[in-house]
Design a protein around this motif. Structure first.
Motif, mmCIF file in Angstrom:
data_model
loop_
_atom_site.group_PDB
_atom_site.id
_atom_site.type_symbol
_atom_site.label_atom_id
_atom_site.label_comp_id
_atom_site.label_asym_id
_atom_site.label_seq_id
_atom_site.Cartn_x
_atom_site.Cartn_y
_atom_site.Cartn_z
ATOM 1 N N MET A 198 -6.515 4.280 -21.571
ATOM 2 C CA MET A 198 -5.627 5.410 -21.671
ATOM 3 C C MET A 198 -4.299 5.060 -21.027
ATOM 4 O O MET A 198 -4.236 4.283 -20.086
ATOM 5 N N GLU A 199 -3.258 5.615 -21.574
ATOM 6 C CA GLU A 199 -1.917 5.262 -21.126
ATOM 7 C C GLU A 199 -1.758 5.413 -19.629
ATOM 8 O O GLU A 199 -1.218 4.571 -18.953
ATOM 9 N N ASN A 200 -2.219 6.561 -19.102
ATOM 10 C CA ASN A 200 -2.032 6.827 -17.685
ATOM 11 C C ASN A 200 -2.668 5.769 -16.827
ATOM 12 O O ASN A 200 -2.087 5.302 -15.857
ATOM 13 N N LYS A 201 -3.906 5.373 -17.180
ATOM 14 C CA LYS A 201 -4.609 4.420 -16.332
ATOM 15 C C LYS A 201 -3.877 3.082 -16.308
ATOM 16 O O LYS A 201 -3.793 2.441 -15.265
ATOM 17 N N ASP A 202 -3.339 2.662 -17.460
ATOM 18 C CA ASP A 202 -2.599 1.397 -17.465
ATOM 19 C C ASP A 202 -1.392 1.469 -16.554
ATOM 20 O O ASP A 202 -1.127 0.563 -15.760
ATOM 21 N N ASN A 203 -0.648 2.591 -16.682
ATOM 22 C CA ASN A 203 0.522 2.763 -15.826
ATOM 23 C C ASN A 203 0.145 2.651 -14.371
ATOM 24 O O ASN A 203 0.786 1.956 -13.587
ATOM 25 N N ILE A 204 -0.928 3.381 -14.005
ATOM 26 C CA ILE A 204 -1.277 3.436 -12.591
ATOM 27 C C ILE A 204 -1.716 2.056 -12.111
ATOM 28 O O ILE A 204 -1.371 1.629 -11.002
ATOM 29 N N ASN A 205 -2.459 1.334 -12.973
ATOM 30 C CA ASN A 205 -2.868 -0.008 -12.553
ATOM 31 C C ASN A 205 -1.672 -0.909 -12.334
ATOM 32 O O ASN A 205 -1.621 -1.685 -11.373
ATOM 33 N N GLU A 206 -0.685 -0.806 -13.232
ATOM 34 C CA GLU A 206 0.507 -1.635 -13.048
ATOM 35 C C GLU A 206 1.235 -1.276 -11.770
ATOM 36 O O GLU A 206 1.726 -2.151 -11.042
ATOM 37 N N LEU A 207 1.321 0.043 -11.503
ATOM 38 C CA LEU A 207 1.958 0.475 -10.262
ATOM 39 C C LEU A 207 1.251 -0.126 -9.064
ATOM 40 O O LEU A 207 1.887 -0.613 -8.122
ATOM 41 N N MET A 208 -0.092 -0.072 -9.090
ATOM 42 C CA MET A 208 -0.829 -0.570 -7.939
ATOM 43 C C MET A 208 -0.609 -2.066 -7.779
ATOM 44 O O MET A 208 -0.481 -2.574 -6.658
ATOM 45 N N ASP A 209 -0.546 -2.795 -8.908
ATOM 46 C CA ASP A 209 -0.278 -4.226 -8.807
ATOM 47 C C ASP A 209 1.082 -4.484 -8.188
ATOM 48 O O ASP A 209 1.239 -5.384 -7.349
ATOM 49 N N TYR A 210 2.060 -3.691 -8.609
ATOM 50 C CA TYR A 210 3.401 -3.874 -8.060
ATOM 51 C C TYR A 210 3.386 -3.710 -6.548
ATOM 52 O O TYR A 210 3.951 -4.511 -5.804
ATOM 53 N N PHE A 211 2.689 -2.650 -6.077
ATOM 54 C CA PHE A 211 2.671 -2.420 -4.639
ATOM 55 C C PHE A 211 1.918 -3.514 -3.909
ATOM 56 O O PHE A 211 2.281 -3.896 -2.803
ATOM 57 N N ARG A 212 0.844 -4.010 -4.542
ATOM 58 C CA ARG A 212 0.123 -5.092 -3.879
ATOM 59 C C ARG A 212 1.037 -6.297 -3.722
ATOM 60 O O ARG A 212 0.936 -7.025 -2.739
ATOM 61 N N SER A 213 1.945 -6.473 -4.686
ATOM 62 C CA SER A 213 2.780 -7.673 -4.616
ATOM 63 C C SER A 213 3.838 -7.574 -3.538
ATOM 64 O O SER A 213 4.300 -8.578 -3.032
ATOM 65 N N ILE A 214 4.259 -6.355 -3.183
ATOM 66 C CA ILE A 214 5.326 -6.315 -2.184
ATOM 67 C C ILE A 214 4.808 -6.046 -0.779
ATOM 68 O O ILE A 214 5.539 -6.162 0.193
ATOM 69 N N GLU A 215 3.542 -5.701 -0.658
ATOM 70 C CA GLU A 215 3.015 -5.383 0.662
ATOM 71 C C GLU A 215 2.472 -6.650 1.297
ATOM 72 O O GLU A 215 1.922 -7.509 0.628
ATOM 73 N N ASN A 216 2.626 -6.772 2.623
ATOM 74 C CA ASN A 216 2.191 -8.002 3.270
ATOM 75 C C ASN A 216 0.704 -8.051 3.522
ATOM 76 O O ASN A 216 0.102 -9.106 3.528
ATOM 77 N N GLU A 217 0.107 -6.869 3.786
ATOM 78 C CA GLU A 217 -1.325 -6.864 4.124
ATOM 79 C C GLU A 217 -2.103 -6.261 2.977
ATOM 80 O O GLU A 217 -1.523 -5.670 2.084
ATOM 81 N N PRO A 218 -3.432 -6.378 3.044
ATOM 82 C CA PRO A 218 -4.229 -5.790 1.950
ATOM 83 C C PRO A 218 -4.100 -4.274 1.921
ATOM 84 O O PRO A 218 -4.022 -3.619 2.949
ATOM 85 N N VAL A 219 -4.062 -3.742 0.677
ATOM 86 C CA VAL A 219 -3.799 -2.315 0.494
ATOM 87 C C VAL A 219 -5.022 -1.637 -0.088
ATOM 88 O O VAL A 219 -5.720 -2.212 -0.913
ATOM 89 N N GLU A 220 -5.284 -0.418 0.355
ATOM 90 C CA GLU A 220 -6.341 0.376 -0.269
ATOM 91 C C GLU A 220 -5.717 1.551 -0.966
ATOM 92 O O GLU A 220 -4.847 2.222 -0.416
#
Lengths: 355, 326
Positions: free
Chosen positions: A1-23
């Protein structure tokens, strides 16, 4: 579903800019998301809002015609019921119609309360009561519209207190504190939205309410023309606002990569000299402050408010100036030439820097 | 998600919206550093935006102040100018602007704006003429003259704000004519006329306008026409005017039916919401007129609430079917 893809991409983006592991609390994000995107067109929203408001007023009409407001006790009771009703409605549902119902119930509840209590406590007490109730509502419910109305109630109560008690000292403090509050809120968005979840949801209403309260303070307390309480210390407001402008400008200069102290001092001097003629008319520097901080955080509503108020205040300033029409026209023309010269100056400098 | 755009170094990234950052930060344990970085990269204005803004800011302030200075200068001297100078000045401005639109090489949008300015100047010209010669003409003469004289420019321009100005002028002329000359026209008749004029303009725009007509323009005319219909019918209900009211209701019903059909055809919620809202208002006024007590007020309120809720649900379902059908 469109929303889930968007949210997954968002989460990937945040994982890439954060220094520590994110939940991420993924379930909560998925459920909160559809309201974020807001697919409903404006026409449905307006219809829904009108429907909600009419519904509450209908009930109020019924109560008024049935004569229930004549008894003080019943008024107060219904007032409390309406206010609690608005809190409950907003906690249970989350749609636009119920938002509108909640807000109208809240306002009607406040009005009923004051009509019931008006013989027992005076205006000061009523204002304080409103402030307490609104604070309570803001803490319990995290709904944009209701929090916004609660904040406006608090601001209006504070202003009423200052106006009715003719407290000049408090008026000065109000303008300065609202300028400080507004600048702090705008420039520390990150702090507000990461600290507490409840504070994060209050951030948006806080932003617009702080701008409106600052504008109200400027119009009522710094302006010699309007209502009563313009103080003799106008220039103090101007100086404080200009100091805030310089602070914001230093942030802007670092964004623009202008780092030489010589240039910085030149720009600050230019700003102070341009604003100095308006020393006894703080609203103009206030409007410029609003424009600068709104543009900095890309807040369109604040920006538009700032520009509109700047135009109004400049018109008022020149209208009130005690010079002949001829002198005013020459003054306006020379100011225009000054600005065009600064435009050319910045334009040339930018081109030179980029070569 | 946000829009996809290309960075300076050729890589592609998404522009995240502020609401998304707020939502995600509430339900995760992201640090201040990460949120700050996300905001600065996606939401806050960067160096280029600031440069554009500062240039535009100083330029607009400069032009604004200079033009105000010039205008005030003329205002100061206006009483002292002789009448040839006054009229000559305005006519000179009109001529120079029209020459500018015909023979200069600027963008067509700017030409349209200049043409609109010239049309407004025509009105100013007539106003100054009336002020100098104190003709004692009725106000509607002024608006009629203004409308007639800018007709050609409006027809050739294809510029929505100019068409809007033209429609406003036609409406004002009609209303003033009815107030100053034809005193025996009833309000219902005026509303019928206004409805006819505006809906003909609307139909003309939709069918001959091709793709270039901006939405705000169509919506504004639709609102004008619906308002004319509503106000006319409400006044008619209270005035006991039978003949014209029936004609108005007939025309308004055609208009509403056409509107619904068009809205369904182009899949736009706007027409349906406006028409349903108008119908609800008209029926509520009808009930209000035959009511005579507090209980009827409750009945009206219940009617309003239920009909609006029903309409919203219907529109919402329609919207969903359209979105899914794409």
């Amino acid at each position: 579903m469109e929303n889930k893809d968007n949210i997954n991409e968002l989460m990937d983006y945040f994982r890439s800019i954060e220094n520590e592991p994110v939940e991420f609390d993924e379930e909560a994000i998925y459920s909160a998301y559809p309201r974020v995107d807001g697919n409903q067109p404006l026409s449905i929203k307006i219809l829904a809002a009108i429907g909600g408001i009419l519904a509450s007023f209908a009930f109020l009409g019924f109560i008024l015609i049935a004569g229930l407001y004549e008894s003080q006790f019943v008024s107060v009771l219904f007032g409390v019921m309406f206010i609690s009703g608005s809190i409950l409605v907003n906690k249970k549902y989350n749609k636009i119609t119920t938002d509108a119902i909640g807000v109208s119930c809240y306002i009607i509840g406040l009005l009923l309360l004051v009509s019931g209590l008006s013989t027992d406590i005076e205006l000061n007490g009523v204002c304080l009561l409103y402030i307490l109730i609104s604070l309570g509502v803001m803490i319990t419910v995290q709904n944009y519209m209701l929090s916004f109305v609660a904040l406006i109630t608090i601001v209006a109560s504070i202003i009423t207190l200052i106006l009715t008690n003719k407290s000049y000292g408090m008026a000065n403090i109000y303008v300065i504190m609202s300028a400080l509050f507004m600048t702090y809120i705008f420039l520390h968005e990150t702090l507000f939205i990461t600290t507490y979840k409840r504070l994060s949801q209050l951030y948006n209403p806080l932003k617009i309410a702080s701008v409106l309260s600052f504008l109200a303070g400027l119009v009522l307390f710094s302006n010699n023309k309007f209502i009563s309480l313009a103080t003799r210390y106008n220039w103090l407001h101007s100086i404080v606002i200009i100091l805030f402008i310089i602070y914001v400008l230093s942030n802007v200069l670092s964004i623009l990569n202008i780092n030489l102290t010589k240039h910085k001092i030149l720009i600050f001097a230019f700003a102070i000299i341009t604003l100095l003629p308006t020393l006894f008319f703080p609203p103009i520097s206030g409007a410029i402050l609003i424009i600068l901080i709104s543009f900095m955080i890309n807040y369109i509503t604040g920006f538009v408010l700032g520009i509109t108020s700047l135009i109004c205040f400049i018109c008022q300033f020149y209208y009130d100036l005690n010079l002949t029409l001829l002198t005013k026209s020459i003054l306006l023309f020379l100011t225009g030439v000054l600005f065009i010269v600064s435009y050319l100056f910045t334009y040339l400098n930018i081109n030179r820097n980029e070569e | 998600m946000g829009t996809l755009y290309e960075n300076n170094d050729g890589s592609k990234s998404y522009l995240i919206k502020r609401k998304q950052i707020h939502t995600i930060s509430r339900y995760s344990n992201l640090s201040e550093y990460a949120i700050d970085k996300a905001l600065k990269e996606n939401v806050y204005n960067n160096k280029q935006n600031w440069q554009k803004f500062l240039r535009l800011f100083f330029f607009s302030l400069g032009i604004g102040f200079s033009v105000s200075g010039i205008v005030l200068f003329f205002a100061y001297n206006w009483a002292g100018l002789n009448k040839f100078a006054k009229i000559g000045l305005i006519e000179g401005l009109i001529i120079s602007t029209i020459i500018a639109t015909q023979f200069s090489k600027v963008n067509i949008k700017i030409k349209d704006i200049i043409l609109t300015g010239a049309s407004i100047l025509v009105g100013v010209l007539f106003a100054v003429y009336g002020q100098i010669y104190q003709t004692g003409a009725n106000a509607y003469d002024f608006f009629l003259g203004w409308t007639v004289f800018i007709t050609i420019w409006v027809l050739i321009s294809n510029f929505a704000p100019l068409w809007l100005l033209y429609l406003i002028l036609i409406n004002t002329t009609l209303v003033l004519y009815s107030q100053q000359i034809a005193n025996n026209w009833s309000e219902v008749f005026i509303s019928t006329l206004l409805l006819l004029v505006n809906s003909i303009a609307l139909i003309f725009t939709i069918y001959f306008g091709k793709e270039r007509v901006p939405n705000w323009y169509i919506y504004t005319i639709t609102l004008f026409s619906a308002a004319a219909a509503n106000i006319g019918i409400i006044i008619g209900i209270y005035d006991n005017e039978q003949t014209y009211l029936l004609i108005l209701i007939a025309i308004a019903s055609c208009f509403f039916v056409l509107g619904v059909w068009h809205g369904l055809k182009v899949k736009s919620i706007f027409y349906l919401s406006v028409i349903s809202f108008s119908v609800i208002i008209i029926f509520s006024t009808l009930i209000f007129k035959i009511s005579n007590g507090a209980l009827f007020l409750l009945l009206i309120s219940l009617f309003i609430i239920s009909s609006i809720t029903f309409t919203i649900k219907l529109l919402y379902i329609l919207q969903k079917t359209w979105l899914n059908g794409k």
